[in-house]
Design a protein around this motif. Structure first.
Motif, PDB file in Angstrom:
ATOM      1  N   ASP A 128      12.929   6.461  -3.515  1.00 22.94           N
ATOM      2  CA  ASP A 128      11.560   6.000  -3.763  1.00 22.94           C
ATOM      3  C   ASP A 128      11.540   4.932  -4.862  1.00 22.94           C
ATOM      4  OD1 ASP A 128      10.696   7.803  -1.884  1.00 22.94           O
ATOM      5  OD2 ASP A 128      10.125   9.338  -3.347  1.00 22.94           O
ATOM      6  N   TYR A 129      12.284   5.197  -5.938  1.00 25.39           N
ATOM      7  CA  TYR A 129      12.321   4.237  -7.045  1.00 25.39           C
ATOM      8  C   TYR A 129      13.003   2.935  -6.615  1.00 25.39           C
ATOM      9  CZ  TYR A 129      10.987   8.159 -10.044  1.00 25.39           C
ATOM     10  OH  TYR A 129      10.319   9.216 -10.624  1.00 25.39           O
ATOM     11  N   TRP A 130      14.110   3.060  -5.881  1.00 25.13           N
ATOM     12  CA  TRP A 130      14.793   1.859  -5.402  1.00 25.13           C
ATOM     13  C   TRP A 130      13.898   1.057  -4.459  1.00 25.13           C
ATOM     14  CZ3 TRP A 130      18.702  -0.605  -7.322  1.00 25.13           C
ATOM     15  CH2 TRP A 130      19.684   0.073  -8.041  1.00 25.13           C
ATOM     16  N   GLY A 131      13.208   1.749  -3.566  1.00 28.94           N
ATOM     17  CA  GLY A 131      12.323   1.066  -2.634  1.00 28.94           C
ATOM     18  C   GLY A 131      11.198   0.331  -3.331  1.00 28.94           C
ATOM     19  N   CYS A 132      10.590   0.988  -4.321  1.00 31.68           N
ATOM     20  CA  CYS A 132       9.512   0.338  -5.079  1.00 31.68           C
ATOM     21  C   CYS A 132      10.035  -0.868  -5.856  1.00 31.68           C
ATOM     22  CB  CYS A 132       8.865   1.349  -6.025  1.00 31.68           C
ATOM     23  SG  CYS A 132       7.861   2.605  -5.200  1.00 31.68           S
ATOM     24  N   ALA A 133      11.258  -0.753  -6.395  1.00 30.00           N
ATOM     25  CA  ALA A 133      11.842  -1.871  -7.141  1.00 30.00           C
ATOM     26  C   ALA A 133      12.092  -3.069  -6.230  1.00 30.00           C
ATOM     27  CB  ALA A 133      13.149  -1.428  -7.806  1.00 30.00           C
ATOM     28  N   VAL A 134      12.620  -2.816  -5.034  1.00 25.17           N
ATOM     29  CA  VAL A 134      12.874  -3.906  -4.082  1.00 25.17           C
ATOM     30  C   VAL A 134      11.557  -4.532  -3.632  1.00 25.17           C
ATOM     31  CG1 VAL A 134      13.769  -4.441  -1.780  1.00 25.17           C
ATOM     32  CG2 VAL A 134      15.073  -2.948  -3.301  1.00 25.17           C
ATOM     33  N   GLY A 135      10.566  -3.695  -3.343  1.00 24.15           N
ATOM     34  CA  GLY A 135       9.269  -4.218  -2.940  1.00 24.15           C
ATOM     35  C   GLY A 135       8.600  -5.033  -4.040  1.00 24.15           C
ATOM     36  N   PHE A 136       8.706  -4.561  -5.277  1.00 25.50           N
ATOM     37  CA  PHE A 136       8.140  -5.299  -6.400  1.00 25.50           C
ATOM     38  C   PHE A 136       8.837  -6.649  -6.576  1.00 25.50           C
ATOM     39  CE2 PHE A 136       8.019  -6.266 -11.007  1.00 25.50           C
ATOM     40  CZ  PHE A 136       6.647  -6.390 -11.165  1.00 25.50           C
ATOM     41  N   ALA A 137      10.145  -6.683  -6.328  1.00 26.22           N
ATOM     42  CA  ALA A 137      10.873  -7.949  -6.394  1.00 26.22           C
ATOM     43  C   ALA A 137      10.346  -8.926  -5.351  1.00 26.22           C
ATOM     44  CB  ALA A 137      12.370  -7.708  -6.183  1.00 26.22           C
ATOM     45  N   GLY A 138       9.988  -8.392  -4.178  1.00 30.44           N
ATOM     46  CA  GLY A 138       9.415  -9.250  -3.144  1.00 30.44           C
ATOM     47  C   GLY A 138       8.073  -9.833  -3.552  1.00 30.44           C
ATOM     48  N   VAL A 139       7.243  -9.015  -4.195  1.00 29.92           N
ATOM     49  CA  VAL A 139       5.950  -9.516  -4.689  1.00 29.92           C
ATOM     50  C   VAL A 139       6.161 -10.612  -5.725  1.00 29.92           C
ATOM     51  CG1 VAL A 139       3.868  -8.890  -5.964  1.00 29.92           C
ATOM     52  CG2 VAL A 139       4.754  -7.352  -4.196  1.00 29.92           C
ATOM     53  N   CYS A 140       7.094 -10.380  -6.643  1.00 36.72           N
ATOM     54  CA  CYS A 140       7.394 -11.387  -7.673  1.00 36.72           C
ATOM     55  C   CYS A 140       7.869 -12.690  -7.039  1.00 36.72           C
ATOM     56  CB  CYS A 140       8.445 -10.857  -8.639  1.00 36.72           C
ATOM     57  SG  CYS A 140       7.864  -9.508  -9.703  1.00 36.72           S
ATOM     58  N   GLY A 185       0.787  -1.229   0.000  1.00 31.68           N
ATOM     59  CA  GLY A 185       0.000   0.000   0.000  1.00 31.68           C
ATOM     60  C   GLY A 185       0.819   1.278   0.000  1.00 31.68           C
ATOM     61  N   PRO A 186       1.810   1.430   0.901  1.00 30.25           N
ATOM     62  CA  PRO A 186       2.609   2.668   0.890  1.00 30.25           C
ATOM     63  C   PRO A 186       3.336   2.903  -0.426  1.00 30.25           C
ATOM     64  CG  PRO A 186       2.941   1.472   2.934  1.00 30.25           C
ATOM     65  CD  PRO A 186       2.151   0.577   2.048  1.00 30.25           C
ATOM     66  N   MET A 187       3.789   1.831  -1.073  1.00 31.57           N
ATOM     67  CA  MET A 187       4.460   1.996  -2.363  1.00 31.57           C
ATOM     68  C   MET A 187       3.469   2.432  -3.435  1.00 31.57           C
ATOM     69  SD  MET A 187       7.255  -1.100  -2.414  1.00 31.57           S
ATOM     70  CE  MET A 187       6.193  -2.347  -1.706  1.00 31.57           C
ATOM     71  N   MET A 188       2.229   1.935  -3.343  1.00 28.32           N
ATOM     72  CA  MET A 188       1.192   2.371  -4.273  1.00 28.32           C
ATOM     73  C   MET A 188       0.916   3.868  -4.108  1.00 28.32           C
ATOM     74  SD  MET A 188       0.045  -0.390  -5.948  1.00 28.32           S
ATOM     75  CE  MET A 188      -0.137  -2.170  -5.786  1.00 28.32           C
ATOM     76  N   ILE A 189       0.923   4.341  -2.854  1.00 26.47           N
ATOM     77  CA  ILE A 189       0.699   5.760  -2.600  1.00 26.47           C
ATOM     78  C   ILE A 189       1.774   6.600  -3.277  1.00 26.47           C
ATOM     79  CG2 ILE A 189       0.755   7.543  -0.804  1.00 26.47           C
ATOM     80  CD1 ILE A 189      -0.669   5.625   1.046  1.00 26.47           C
ATOM     81  N   LEU A 190       3.016   6.173  -3.133  1.00 29.54           N
ATOM     82  CA  LEU A 190       4.121   6.906  -3.742  1.00 29.54           C
ATOM     83  C   LEU A 190       4.029   6.903  -5.262  1.00 29.54           C
ATOM     84  CD1 LEU A 190       7.119   5.827  -1.491  1.00 29.54           C
ATOM     85  CD2 LEU A 190       6.082   8.090  -1.642  1.00 29.54           C
ATOM     86  N   MET A 191       3.637   5.774  -5.843  1.00 35.34           N
ATOM     87  CA  MET A 191       3.510   5.693  -7.297  1.00 35.34           C
ATOM     88  C   MET A 191       2.409   6.619  -7.804  1.00 35.34           C
ATOM     89  SD  MET A 191       4.023   1.571  -7.780  1.00 35.34           S
ATOM     90  CE  MET A 191       3.604   1.617  -9.523  1.00 35.34           C
ATOM     91  N   ILE A 192       1.279   6.661  -7.089  1.00 33.07           N
ATOM     92  CA  ILE A 192       0.179   7.534  -7.497  1.00 33.07           C
ATOM     93  C   ILE A 192       0.582   8.995  -7.369  1.00 33.07           C
ATOM     94  CG2 ILE A 192      -2.154   8.297  -6.881  1.00 33.07           C
ATOM     95  CD1 ILE A 192      -2.752   5.387  -6.124  1.00 33.07           C
ATOM     96  N   GLN A 193       1.262   9.328  -6.270  1.00 28.75           N
ATOM     97  CA  GLN A 193       1.708  10.704  -6.088  1.00 28.75           C
ATOM     98  C   GLN A 193       2.693  11.117  -7.177  1.00 28.75           C
ATOM     99  OE1 GLN A 193       3.168  10.502  -2.003  1.00 28.75           O
ATOM    100  NE2 GLN A 193       1.424  11.680  -1.288  1.00 28.75           N
TER     101      GLN A 193
END
Length: 304
Positions: free
Chosen positions: A119-131, A99-107
């Motif tokens: 922010d970009y690095w954090g979203c990339a790491v989080g997306f890797a976790g989802v994958c 959720g917090p990463m989604m907020i940052l992407m929308i903003q």
């Protein structure tokens, strides 16, 4: 007060994923369960605020609350409740941590706010976790419903993010309205929409769901999860910012994963452990500049 309310909110939200799982596995139709939870919780809180002369019935006619109700409550929890029929409560909690990463992407993408490199690095790491969570099942080509459930939770988190941003904006556009009242009205809208969805999509077998686990799940989620937990969240949105309250997802997924394994015998795989670490690590990377700034501000304040 902010720290106390934040810790209490974290403790409450850590248990809600397991409570949802217990309810749907006890035979509660997911949309009916979610609808009852939010409509009852919102109505009780709203009536209490009216009795305290802190709200007026006319607020129910404001269309702004409809958007928040359809995103924060309806979309977020329709997908979550449905998905928890097929995924463990721990996995649901981990995926909700996006959720917090989604907020940052929308903003960044929609609202055109400047994003930091972290922010970009954090979203990339989080997306890797989802994958990492989803890819093993996808590679084996089995259990399609499990994969679809994971995707549904992620879609729901988009609704959560839009609703959080809209709630914060509305709290400043209507400064005379308590954030608790705003939360109550949007829960009523979202709960009513969930019950309407249940009416057209679910067959209710009342004799099969009038059991202690089912009733206990609804009562706990209504009184503790929604009336208390979501009111604390709404209060923190106004007291801080749109992002800070959502950081309860740093801690709660790990606690939820442990509770599911300890109390409900849910399996924990190495993929879920590493994936959850990556997702939470991504959120921490995103927050690192803000955490450093707060630490510096405290040092300056203490030195003066």
């Amino acid at each position: 007060m902010i720290i106390f309310n934040y810790l209490l909110m974290c403790a409450i939200f850590s248990t809600t994923f397991l409570a949802i799982k217990i309810g749907v596995e006890a035979g509660l139709p997911p949309f009916l369960s979610a609808g009852l939870r939010f409509l009852l919780a919102g109505a009780f809180i709203f009536l209490w605020m009216i009795w305290q002369r802190k709200a007026k019935p006319g607020l129910l006619l404001r269309k702004e609350f409809l958007l928040i109700g359809m995103t924060s409550t309806f979309l977020t929890f329709a997908t979550l409740y449905w998905a928890e029929q097929h995924v463990s409560s721990g996995i649901a909690a981990i995926l909700s941590a996006t959720g917090p990463m989604m907020i940052l992407m929308i903003q960044s993408v929609v609202m055109r706010k400047n994003a930091r490199r972290s922010d970009y690095w954090g979203c990339a790491v989080g997306f890797a976790g989802v994958c990492l969570l989803i890819m093993p099942e996808l590679a084996m080509g089995s259990d399609l419903i499990w994969i679809l459930s994971c995707i549904a939770i992620l879609i729901g988190e988009i609704g959560y993010s839009v609703g959080s941003l809209a709630t914060r904006k509305l709290s400043f556009d209507m400064p005379n309205v308590s954030p608790i009242t705003i939360n109550a009205v949007q829960m009523m809208y979202g709960g009513a929409a969930l019950l309407l969805l249940s009416l057209f999509s679910e067959q209710v077998q009342w004799n099969g769901i009038l059991t202690f686990p089912a009733i206990g799940s609804v009562l706990y989620l209504t009184m503790v999860g929604s009336m208390l937990g979501h009111s604390l969240y709404a209060w923190l949105l106004k007291a801080t910012n749109a992002f800070f309250p959502s950081t309860w997802l740093f801690v709660s997924p790990i606690i939820a994963l442990g509770l599911g394994a300890f109390l409900y015998d849910e399996a924990i795989s190495s993929y879920s452990i590493i994936g959850s670490m990556l997702i939470i690590g991504g959120i921490l990377i995103v927050n690192l500049p803000e955490l450093r700034a707060r630490r510096t501000a405290r040092r300056v304040a203490s030195s003066t």
